[in-house]
Design an enzyme around this catalytic site. Structure first.
Site, PDB file in Angstrom:
ATOM      1  N   PRO A  39      16.782  13.895   8.902  1.00  0.00           N
ATOM      2  CA  PRO A  39      17.234  13.165  10.102  1.00  0.00           C
ATOM      3  C   PRO A  39      16.785  13.856  11.400  1.00  0.00           C
ATOM      4  CG  PRO A  39      19.008  13.286   8.496  1.00  0.00           C
ATOM      5  CD  PRO A  39      17.885  14.107   7.934  1.00  0.00           C
ATOM      6  N   PHE A  58       9.034  10.894  -2.310  1.00  0.00           N
ATOM      7  CA  PHE A  58       8.623  12.170  -1.708  1.00  0.00           C
ATOM      8  C   PHE A  58       9.573  12.470  -0.551  1.00  0.00           C
ATOM      9  CE2 PHE A  58       6.003  14.286   1.594  1.00  0.00           C
ATOM     10  CZ  PHE A  58       5.369  15.302   0.882  1.00  0.00           C
ATOM     11  N   ARG A  73       0.838  -1.217   0.000  1.00  0.00           N
ATOM     12  CA  ARG A  73       0.000   0.000   0.000  1.00  0.00           C
ATOM     13  C   ARG A  73       0.863   1.254   0.000  1.00  0.00           C
ATOM     14  NH1 ARG A  73       0.183   3.758   2.869  1.00  0.00           N
ATOM     15  NH2 ARG A  73      -0.034   2.609   4.791  1.00  0.00           N
ATOM     16  N   SER A  74       1.972   1.217   0.739  1.00  0.00           N
ATOM     17  CA  SER A  74       2.869   2.388   0.770  1.00  0.00           C
ATOM     18  C   SER A  74       3.400   2.699  -0.629  1.00  0.00           C
ATOM     19  CB  SER A  74       4.070   2.143   1.691  1.00  0.00           C
ATOM     20  OG  SER A  74       3.649   2.024   3.013  1.00  0.00           O
ATOM     21  N   ALA A 133      -2.529  11.180   1.234  1.00  0.00           N
ATOM     22  CA  ALA A 133      -1.993   9.867   1.603  1.00  0.00           C
ATOM     23  C   ALA A 133      -2.615   9.361   2.907  1.00  0.00           C
ATOM     24  CB  ALA A 133      -0.475   9.947   1.724  1.00  0.00           C
ATOM     25  N   ARG A 134      -2.827  10.277   3.840  1.00  0.00           N
ATOM     26  CA  ARG A 134      -3.403   9.880   5.137  1.00  0.00           C
ATOM     27  C   ARG A 134      -4.816   9.344   4.965  1.00  0.00           C
ATOM     28  NH1 ARG A 134      -1.501  15.487   8.044  1.00  0.00           N
ATOM     29  NH2 ARG A 134       0.638  14.810   8.433  1.00  0.00           N
ATOM     30  N   GLU A 189       3.283   9.790   8.144  1.00  0.00           N
ATOM     31  CA  GLU A 189       2.101  10.568   7.714  1.00  0.00           C
ATOM     32  C   GLU A 189       1.419  11.246   8.897  1.00  0.00           C
ATOM     33  OE1 GLU A 189       1.283  10.957   4.651  1.00  0.00           O
ATOM     34  OE2 GLU A 189       2.356   9.363   3.610  1.00  0.00           O
ATOM     35  N   GLY A 190       2.222  11.772   9.817  1.00  0.00           N
ATOM     36  CA  GLY A 190       1.703  12.382  11.034  1.00  0.00           C
ATOM     37  C   GLY A 190       1.577  11.293  12.075  1.00  0.00           C
TER      38      GLY A 190
END
Ligand SMILES: Cc1cc2nc3c(=O)[nH]c(=O)nc-3n(C[C@H](O)[C@H](O)[C@H](O)COP(=O)(O)OP(=O)(O)OC[C@H]3O[C@@H](n4cnc5c(N)ncnc54)[C@H](O)[C@@H]3O)c2cc1C
Length: 387
Positions: free
Chosen positions: A138, A133, A94-95, A246-247, A367-368
């Site tokens: 870091p 993306f 899915r990613s 994406a989320r 994604e948060g």
């Protein structure tokens, strides 16, 4: 026995023929073509079945909810169901589709020039080109706005310097969407593989998302043209807009991972005999299975409602935060319970539960993070920013 999904509240009846078809074709692809390969790939950290990319493109899985340029133009519910089925296979699968569609094709489609769209979108939709993306660094993940990567303008050229880390498909990508600080705020650039000064290296030793490539991008005096800047992408809000797409897919994807774990647990408990009877017949087991089904069903309702609102164009980003936060949390709890019900068998890769559980630790973070979505929602409720 073939996987038949989990549909306690007959939500199928609320789906259109087209939506069911999109879901069923991906379900079959995952069962027949992806799952037989997954064990081999998770045993090799950082390997993705690239031979499936043309087939994924043929099924319209890249940029599935975008229109034109060879994209499938699905509605957002069909797109969500596709993400659900892909993650029923593996979060890495899915990613791959999420990054390609929501994080690379979406910004080019939304903020790109006509030339950028013509050059990249048909190739990305057909899987002839792969994208990545680059936002996280870091030292700056949740606080992406603190990024150190810089782009300095010299006439019609830009020079980029910095490091991006934890980048899905980084070393595979033909084109990287790179976000950098400039004198005009944060802007997005398309950096092509092979550009002098642009190097990638893969991150090894992951317990999670093993069937997915995660890389570091190093940019040292990388020169790109002004025509490689996404002209409509202004400020961090543009990068966050991609993440919101994406989320949304992740809120559905988590349901797929949870379905796989629930289905595996039910089958296992029926067959496993403990103390003279099936494990499924024990009260404690039933309490666990009922809890899983209840959580899963609530998550399905949440995703479907958010999807319908998105299709009506009334979606607020906080709704996506709620759906991502809750559904990933739900899936992680279900995966842990499934692993528990499988006993010792639950720790080996002949079964799915632990693989999904470990994957979902990443899904909780990227994604948060769970906490970041809590703070977004907390601000929405109180009007006070705690972040
Ligand atoms: C496998 C994988 C693939 C990824 N793919 C991509 C990709 O393709 N592109 C990309 O740009 N990034 C990618 N990421 C990066 C991901 O988005 C970041 O890891 C994520 O944003 C969290 O950042 P961090 O790891 O720096 O953690 P941190 O931000 O350091 O967070 C650490 C902990 O602190 C908490 N925290 C953070 N801020 C606060 C606060 N204000 N108050 C309270 N608690 C807080 C977090 O919730 C978390 O628990 C990927 C990550 C992984 C693991």
């Amino acid at each position: 026995m073939a996987f038949e999904g989990v549909d306690f509240l007959r939500l199928d009846e609320l789906l259109s023929e087209e939506e069911r078809l999109a879901r069923d074709s991906v379900r079959e692809f995952v069962s027949r073509e992806f799952l037989p390969r997954i064990q081999e790939h998770i045993r090799r950290d950082g390997s993705f079945p690239m031979e499936l990319v043309p087939r994924m493109a043929e099924l319209g899985l890249f940029g599935a909810n975008l229109h034109g340029f060879g994209c499938a133009g699905m509605n957002n519910v069909a797109y969500g169901l596709v993400m659900q089925e892909l993650e029923r296979g593996d979060s890495g699968l899915r990613s791959f589709a999420s990054v390609q569609g929501s994080l690379v094709m979406y910004p080019i489609h939304t903020w790109g020039s006509d030339a950028q769209k013509e050059r990249w979108l048909p190739a990305l939709a057909a899987g002839r080109a792969i994208g990545c993306f680059g936002l996280t660094e870091p030292d700056f993940g949740s606080h992406a706005g603190g990024m150190l990567t810089k782009a300095v303008r010299h006439g019609d050229r830009w020079v980029l310097n910095g490091t991006k880390r934890w980048i899905t498909n980084g070393s595979l990508a033909d084109v990287a969407v790179v976000w950098a600080r400039t004198q005009d705020g944060i802007l997005g650039f398309l950096v092509e593989k092979g550009t002098p000064g642009f190097e990638t290296s893969d991150i090894k030793g992951k317990f999670s998302l093993r069937a997915s490539i995660t890389s570091e991008l190093a940019l040292q005096d990388v020169e790109v043209a002004e025509s490689d800047r996404l002209p409509g992408a202004e400020g961090l809000a543009a990068a966050l807009g991609c993440l919101n797409q994406a989320r949304y897919g992740i809120a559905w994807g988590a349901i797929g991972a949870a379905m796989a774990c629930y289905d595996e647990a039910v089958r296992y408990c029926r067959d496993r005999v403990v103390q003279g009877g099936p494990l499924a017949g024990k009260q404690l087991t039933q309490e666990k299975l009922v809890g899983m089904l209840a959580e899963l069903t609530k998550a399905q309702l949440l995703a479907l409602r958010v999807g319908r609102i998105k299709d009506e164009g009334r979606l607020h980003h906080t709704m996506v935060s709620l759906a991502k936060r809750e559904n990933v949390d739900m899936a992680l709890r279900i995966a842990r319970t499934a692993r528990d019900l499988l006993g010792a068998n639950g720790i080996v890769d002949d079964y799915q539960a632990m693989r999904h559980m470990l994957n979902l630790e990443t899904v909780r973070t990227y994604e948060g993070t769970h906490d970041v979505h809590t703070l977004i929602l907390g601000k929405h409720i109180t009007g006070l920013a705690a972040i």
